[in-house]
Design an enzyme around this catalytic site. Structure first.
Site, short mmCIF file in Angstrom:
data_model
loop_
_atom_site.label_atom_id
_atom_site.label_comp_id
_atom_site.label_asym_id
_atom_site.label_seq_id
_atom_site.Cartn_x
_atom_site.Cartn_y
_atom_site.Cartn_z
N SER A 57 11.09 -14.05 -7.40
CA SER A 57 11.47 -13.01 -8.37
C SER A 57 12.98 -12.79 -8.45
CB SER A 57 10.77 -11.69 -8.04
OG SER A 57 11.15 -11.22 -6.76
N ARG A 115 7.54 -7.51 0.12
CA ARG A 115 7.00 -8.33 1.21
C ARG A 115 5.48 -8.22 1.17
NH1 ARG A 115 11.31 -10.35 1.27
NH2 ARG A 115 12.74 -10.68 3.04
N HIS A 144 7.26 -16.44 -4.49
CA HIS A 144 8.40 -15.75 -3.91
C HIS A 144 9.71 -16.16 -4.60
CE1 HIS A 144 9.56 -13.53 0.03
NE2 HIS A 144 10.47 -13.29 -0.91
N GLU A 180 2.82 -17.44 3.39
CA GLU A 180 3.48 -18.19 2.33
C GLU A 180 3.78 -19.60 2.81
OE1 GLU A 180 6.87 -15.96 0.96
OE2 GLU A 180 5.66 -14.19 0.48
N VAL A 201 6.97 -7.29 -5.36
CA VAL A 201 8.08 -8.23 -5.26
C VAL A 201 8.85 -7.99 -3.96
CG1 VAL A 201 8.35 -8.61 -7.74
CG2 VAL A 201 9.54 -6.67 -6.66
#
Length: 342
Positions: free
Chosen positions: A301, A251, A299, A280, A249
């Protein structure tokens, strides 16, 4: 004294100019920032226009969360004193010219701690209770009884000892798990985490080489720095239990995606939950979409209802401090790439 702290001054300064770098959306409540009489101006720019509006600006609010536009526009930053990031990680801002400058960088440390800890606990439960498998079977209208795993008594290794890592460790411990942590250096007697191993391999002291074989779940919650880039590669993955799961969670580049795909295909580890990636959005062609035992999320979280408002609240508090000539919260140690301290 923090590196680059040049905001505190007894001498009066002229009203500063603020630039807000944004993407598709503006910060909620930005009208209140616009109306602040203490500011000479508030200018808005997307990445392609940042260089046009940056000259003369004293402060920059990076609302475009993962933008790399600042490095390209940096030669135009002729008056900048402060950059605030609407993220906890600031790896996109740690380019040499900014690191070597007197410009103060602050981040949004504290906004994401509890939400990310809850998310990680949810991922652990999803693996242990096969919740994703249950959903797949429901979609296919298949009735298949299974036994699931406990989490109480299982071991988690949390890589990263900042506020997010500490919140994750506390959440997992509260659920009955035994938690170990890895940080920049090995140390003993941490009030929250106990003994901490070094987030390195082959350091000669207690490190990941000792901790990875013990862990049922390995949670990556460290900032992306030169020291952590590629940290979870083929060697680290080979030290994990075949039944272990990896959760990232932090990078994407902290994990070697190619090595992870090979480990998952070979059955070297049982699964992975990935909220961050090298690229991403995750490309449609990535094998991670379809590998068994993999949970992919975009992305998200730390993004709970109201998170954008909390980010703006933190920024406006720091803006007040900046305008009063006071030291802001969450000053980043630019040599390390994160806010130092527990």
């Amino acid at each position: 004294m923090h590196q680059g702290v040049a905001l505190v001054s007894a001498a009066p300064r002229p009203a500063p100019h603020l630039v807000i770098l944004h993407g598709d959306t503006l910060p909620p409540g930005h009208e209140r920032i616009d109306a602040d009489p203490r500011l000479a101006s508030v200018r808005y720019a997307t990445a392609d226009r940042l260089a046009e509006v940056l000259p003369g600006a004293h402060a920059l609010f990076v609302w475009d969360l993962f933008s790399t536009a600042v490095v390209a526009a940096w030669p135009k930053a002729d008056a900048l004193r402060w950059v605030h990031a609407a993220t906890a990680g600031v790896d996109n801002l740690m380019f040499p010219a900014l690191v070597d400058s007197d410009v103060v960088v602050t981040n949004s440390r504290g906004v994401f701690d509890r939400p990310m800890a809850e998310y990680v606990l949810g991922l652990v439960l999803s693996f242990a209770k096969d919740l994703h498998g249950t959903r797949d079977l429901q979609r296919d209208r298949v009735w298949r009884h299974r036994e699931t795993e406990p989490i109480a008594g299982r071991r988690a290794l949390v890589i990263g000892t900042g506020p997010i890592g500490r919140a994750i460790a506390a959440q997992l411990a509260a659920a009955g798990m035994t938690v170990e942590a890895a940080g920049r250096t090995a140390r003993t007697g941490d009030p929250d985490l106990g003994d901490i191993v070094a987030a390195t391999l082959g350091s000669g002291g207690p490190d990941l080489g000792d901790a990875l074989p013990r862990a049922d779940y390995v949670v990556v919650a460290a900032p992306l720095t030169d020291a952590t880039r590629g940290l979870i590669g083929a060697r680290a993955l080979s030290l994990m239990k075949p039944a272990a799961r990896l959760i990232n969670v932090a990078r994407g580049p902290i994990v070697d995606e190619g090595a992870l795909v090979r480990a998952l295909r070979d059955g070297a580890i049982a699964g992975a939950a990935l909220d961050v990636f090298d690229t991403e959005p995750l490309p449609e062609a990535s094998p991670l979409w379809d590998l068994p035992g993999v949970i992919v999320s975009p992305h998200m979280s730390g993004d709970i209802a109201g998170w954008r408002t909390e980010l703006v609240r933190l920024f406006t508090d720091n803006l007040d401090r900046f305008l009063r000539g006071e030291e802001p919260r969450n000053i980043v140690d630019k040599r390390r790439g994160y806010v130092s301290g527990p």
